[in-house]
Design an enzyme around this catalytic site. Structure first.
Site, PDB file in Angstrom:
ATOM      1  N   ARG A 281      41.264  41.191  33.343  1.00 56.03           N
ATOM      2  CA  ARG A 281      40.271  40.268  33.919  1.00 56.03           C
ATOM      3  C   ARG A 281      40.934  38.950  34.298  1.00 56.03           C
ATOM      4  O   ARG A 281      40.652  38.391  35.360  1.00 56.03           O
ATOM      5  CB  ARG A 281      39.119  40.040  32.924  1.00 56.03           C
ATOM      6  CG  ARG A 281      38.209  41.235  32.898  1.00 56.03           C
ATOM      7  CD  ARG A 281      37.116  41.188  31.868  1.00 56.03           C
ATOM      8  NE  ARG A 281      36.315  42.403  32.027  1.00 56.03           N
ATOM      9  CZ  ARG A 281      35.357  42.787  31.219  1.00 56.03           C
ATOM     10  NH1 ARG A 281      35.043  42.062  30.168  1.00 56.03           N
ATOM     11  NH2 ARG A 281      34.688  43.896  31.451  1.00 56.03           N
TER      12      ARG A 281
ATOM     13  N   TYR B 220      35.760  45.683  40.262  1.00 55.08           N
ATOM     14  CA  TYR B 220      36.441  46.326  39.118  1.00 55.08           C
ATOM     15  C   TYR B 220      36.695  45.326  37.989  1.00 55.08           C
ATOM     16  O   TYR B 220      36.513  44.146  38.143  1.00 55.08           O
ATOM     17  CB  TYR B 220      37.690  47.103  39.524  1.00 55.08           C
ATOM     18  CG  TYR B 220      38.837  46.397  40.222  1.00 55.08           C
ATOM     19  CD1 TYR B 220      39.011  45.029  40.218  1.00 55.08           C
ATOM     20  CD2 TYR B 220      39.795  47.162  40.890  1.00 55.08           C
ATOM     21  CE1 TYR B 220      40.088  44.433  40.850  1.00 55.08           C
ATOM     22  CE2 TYR B 220      40.880  46.578  41.529  1.00 55.08           C
ATOM     23  CZ  TYR B 220      41.017  45.214  41.500  1.00 55.08           C
ATOM     24  OH  TYR B 220      42.079  44.637  42.118  1.00 55.08           O
ATOM     25  N   GLU B 221      37.083  45.879  36.868  1.00 52.99           N
ATOM     26  CA  GLU B 221      37.223  45.087  35.628  1.00 52.99           C
ATOM     27  C   GLU B 221      35.902  44.431  35.235  1.00 52.99           C
ATOM     28  O   GLU B 221      35.878  43.365  34.625  1.00 52.99           O
ATOM     29  CB  GLU B 221      38.305  43.998  35.769  1.00 52.99           C
ATOM     30  CG  GLU B 221      39.657  44.460  36.244  1.00 52.99           C
ATOM     31  CD  GLU B 221      40.158  45.671  35.507  1.00 52.99           C
ATOM     32  OE1 GLU B 221      39.802  45.824  34.329  1.00 52.99           O
ATOM     33  OE2 GLU B 221      40.875  46.475  36.112  1.00 52.99           O
ATOM     34  N   GLY B 222      34.805  45.074  35.561  1.00 52.10           N
ATOM     35  CA  GLY B 222      33.483  44.525  35.241  1.00 52.10           C
ATOM     36  C   GLY B 222      32.989  43.685  36.405  1.00 52.10           C
ATOM     37  O   GLY B 222      33.620  42.691  36.777  1.00 52.10           O
TER      38      GLY B 222
ATOM     39  N   GLN C 233      29.977  40.425  34.100  1.00 52.59           N
ATOM     40  CA  GLN C 233      30.629  39.218  33.537  1.00 52.59           C
ATOM     41  C   GLN C 233      29.574  38.171  33.185  1.00 52.59           C
ATOM     42  O   GLN C 233      29.686  37.465  32.183  1.00 52.59           O
ATOM     43  CB  GLN C 233      31.612  38.593  34.544  1.00 52.59           C
ATOM     44  CG  GLN C 233      32.724  39.496  35.031  1.00 52.59           C
ATOM     45  CD  GLN C 233      33.576  40.041  33.920  1.00 52.59           C
ATOM     46  OE1 GLN C 233      33.885  39.351  32.953  1.00 52.59           O
ATOM     47  NE2 GLN C 233      33.945  41.299  34.026  1.00 52.59           N
TER      48      GLN C 233
END
Ligand SMILES: Cc1cc2nc3c(=O)[nH]c(=O)nc-3n(C[C@H](O)[C@H](O)[C@H](O)COP(=O)(O)OP(=O)(O)OC[C@H]3O[C@@H](n4cnc5c(N)ncnc54)[C@H](O)[C@@H]3O)c2cc1C
Length: 582
Positions: A279, A417-419, A424
């Site tokens: 992130r 991506y990565e949340g 978030q």
């Protein structure tokens, strides 16, 4: 096509020499990274976009130029820059290596994902792997001979990992047989490294449902002891909007042999180590997008002559685009996001260094709070910058040849991506702020208060007084905002979901205001001391002017987010099913 030039002076503005590395050596590394990224990775960025990857006979083939560019990276030793020496790395501070990562992602986001995933996988293994796994895998991963992946997503679940169906069954030798299909796996298969080490989330038979029942497994493509292939394969790659030279793979695991990383059912904890690193890496992608967009837009705005300026000084003259106030608005927005974002990422990297040095609970708390803000806000603003680049170029920005549309297409993935930004936002408001009764937030707002007070108490009539006054006010307003949401959430948890995005964006703008104030204060102090040897007078004045622009033209956006947040959940729950009419 514009040429990216690594913003080394601005990077050096943040670097502070320490016992690990002095300023001169840090500068040397930045110069070398700039040369490598501009010349080796930058030169194949458009080629990679146009030629993509190929899937043939169950294998993924990169374009030869992309493959060579990745190999050049490994051979030059860049992969191990922040890894421990024990595993063949150089153990340099994150505060320095994050600058190198920014240059790499700015010149070639597709290639940078190979390295970011491998580096994060190494860090997860270092934290959670047993000695045997570390000894067997880390040296080759740190050298870049082998690359790593992160295998979470399945066709029915992306944000909600608790629904993962991939399973793990213990074997007689205490290894596990992993079965399941993972989708969207970046670099899941390719021909640029000798082996690929997958970190896979799966559920051991009989484990609890939800995320509490997930375990993490290391699943190699090839077993290092006998060079036999594991029973896993890439069964296809996606056609997609951007990052064309980074293969997005569907991976089938058919009783593939895997090894537990960390504890049984402790997979989420271990994977979060990797995800949090990723992130922060993704937030650098956002900064890189803003920087590339700014540079390309600025070069074009100076060269392209169009229309007559309305400015007093230039009135009646034919001018470059930069002579128009509206174009300068766009350029300054990009510059403010790029340099403000860089300062923010630098601070996060320093927190990582403090955390690595051990037992720094305050650093861990601050990092927990700031990671979702950095990830979501800096990628959202990176995309705004990329969209503005297309706008500055006019119709030419829409044309492939100019290259700015590639920044937009490649970067569009970063808020997903990565949340996603939505996830978030929930993490920030639900877990990191309300979940700890605002303690981490108070820790950070105290820093805002201290900085603004130190500027306000100076006797001299500094230009920054007004900016400091605003930051001082915000240091109180920010925590107060959550009290209202917190009260409402006691009655209806939906209030958190309705407030989360606006709270995150508000937090991002305020955080950037803090870093802009800090940079402007540093620049002003240097100007007052006539300290213009390392950083020129123009550079320092530019900093102060951009800070003023940020406070005048960007920071007021918080009022809209504040109003939206305070309006509560009601306006989002008014529609009956039939009323979604189209
Ligand atoms: C190019 C590419 C590369 C990728 N690389 C990898 C990789 O290497 N490894 C890997 O495991 N995965 C990877 N992914 C998958 C990526 O992480 C997921 O696509 C992402 O997490 C979102 O999941 P989803 O697509 O299932 O969307 P969904 O979860 O269906 O979400 C769709 C929308 O709904 C919103 N939403 C969902 N749940 C909630 C909620 N509870 N509250 C509020 N809003 C919500 C989301 O914010 C989003 O806007 C990649 C994806 C792509 C496209």
């Amino acid at each position: 096509m514009s040429k990216y030039c690594a913003p080394i002076t601005d990077m050096k503005f943040h670097i502070k020499g320490n016992s690990a590395i002095d300023n001169d050596d840090a500068g040397l590394i930045l110069d070398q990274a700039a040369e490598f990224s501009e010349q080796v990775w930058g030169s194949v960025n458009q080629h990679g976009d146009q030629n993509g990857c190929r899937y043939k006979d169950g294998k993924v083939l990169l374009d030869p130029k992309i493959r060579d560019a990745f190999k050049a990276f490994s051979e030059a030793g860049w992969m191990g820059i922040s890894m421990p020496e024990e595993w063949g790395g150089q153990a340099l501070p994150e505060a320095l290596s994050s600058k190198v990562s920014e240059m790499l992602t700015s010149t070639n986001q597709s290639l940078c994902m190979f390295t970011a995933l491998t580096s994060s996988a190494c860090k997860a293994l270092i934290s959670f792997g047993n000695d045997e796994l570390k000894q067997t895998y880390l040296h080759n991963m740190v050298s870049g001979n082998w690359t790593g992946t992160m295998c979470l997503t399945e066709s029915h679940c992306g944000s909600d990992l608790g629904e993962i169906k991939s399973s793990a069954k213990i074997n007689a030798d205490n290894s596990y047989a992993i079965s399941g299909t993972k989708i969207f796996i970046s670099t899941g298969d390719h021909d640029a490294s000798d082996n690929i080490i997958h970190l896979v989330l799966a559920r051991i038979k009989g484990a609890p449902e939800g995320i509490k029942g997930l375990s993490l497994f290391l699943v190699p493509k090839i077993f290092p002891d006998n060079n036999e292939y594991n029973s896993l394969s890439c069964i296809g790659i996606e056609e997609k909007m951007g990052i064309h030279s980074n293969p997005t793979c569907t991976m089938a695991f058919e009783e593939a042999k895997g090894f537990l990383v960390g504890e049984e059912n402790g997979g989420i904890k271990a994977m979060f180590k990797m995800m949090n690193e990723m992130r922060l890496g993704t937030s650098l992608q956002g900064v890189g997008m803003s920087e590339q967009s700014f540079q390309a837009s600025y070069q074009y705005a100076v060269e392209r002559v169009q229309g007559q300026s309305l400015d007093k000084k230039l009135r009646g003259q034919t001018t470059g685009l930069i002579g128009h106030a509206d174009v300068r608005r766009m350029l300054l927005t990009q510059k403010a996001f790029a340099e403000g974002g860089r300062a923010f990422c630098h601070y996060c990297a320093e927190l990582l260094d403090r955390e690595k040095a051990g037992n720094d609970a305050e650093a861990a708390k601050l990092l927990g709070l700031l990671t979702p803000i950095a990830k979501a806000f800096l990628t959202e603003t990176g995309q705004e910058s990329a969209s503005l680049a297309v706008q500055v170029y006019g119709g030419h920005g829409y044309i492939t040849e100019t290259g700015v549309e590639q920044i937009y297409r490649d970067g569009r993935i970063s808020t997903l991506y990565e949340g996603t930004t939505g996830i978030q936002s929930l993490d920030l408001l639900g877990r990191k702020v309300l979940g700890d009764q605002g303690q981490a937030l108070m820790l950070f707002t105290k820093q805002l208060h201290v900085l603004s007070k130190s500027i306000l108490k100076q006797d001299s009539d500094t230009e920054l007084i007004q900016l400091a006054e605003q930051v001082k006010t915000l240091s109180k307003e920010w925590p107060q905002m959550i009290q209202n949401v917190g009260m409402k959430a006691l009655q209806d948890h939906g209030e958190v979901g309705a407030a989360a995005y606006d709270f995150l964006m508000y937090s991002g703008y305020v955080t950037l205001a803090y870093f802009w104030l800090e940079m402007a204060a540093k620049a002003e102090a240097k100007l007052q001391d006539n300290d213009t040897t390392t950083f020129s007078e123009s550079f320092l004045k530019g900093k102060i002017k951009t800070a003023k622009f940020y406070f005048a033209r960007i920071l007021p956006r918080i009022q809209a987010h504040q109003a939206a947040l305070q309006s509560g959940a009601e306006s989002l729950s008014l529609h009956e099913e039939d009323e979604w009419y189209f």
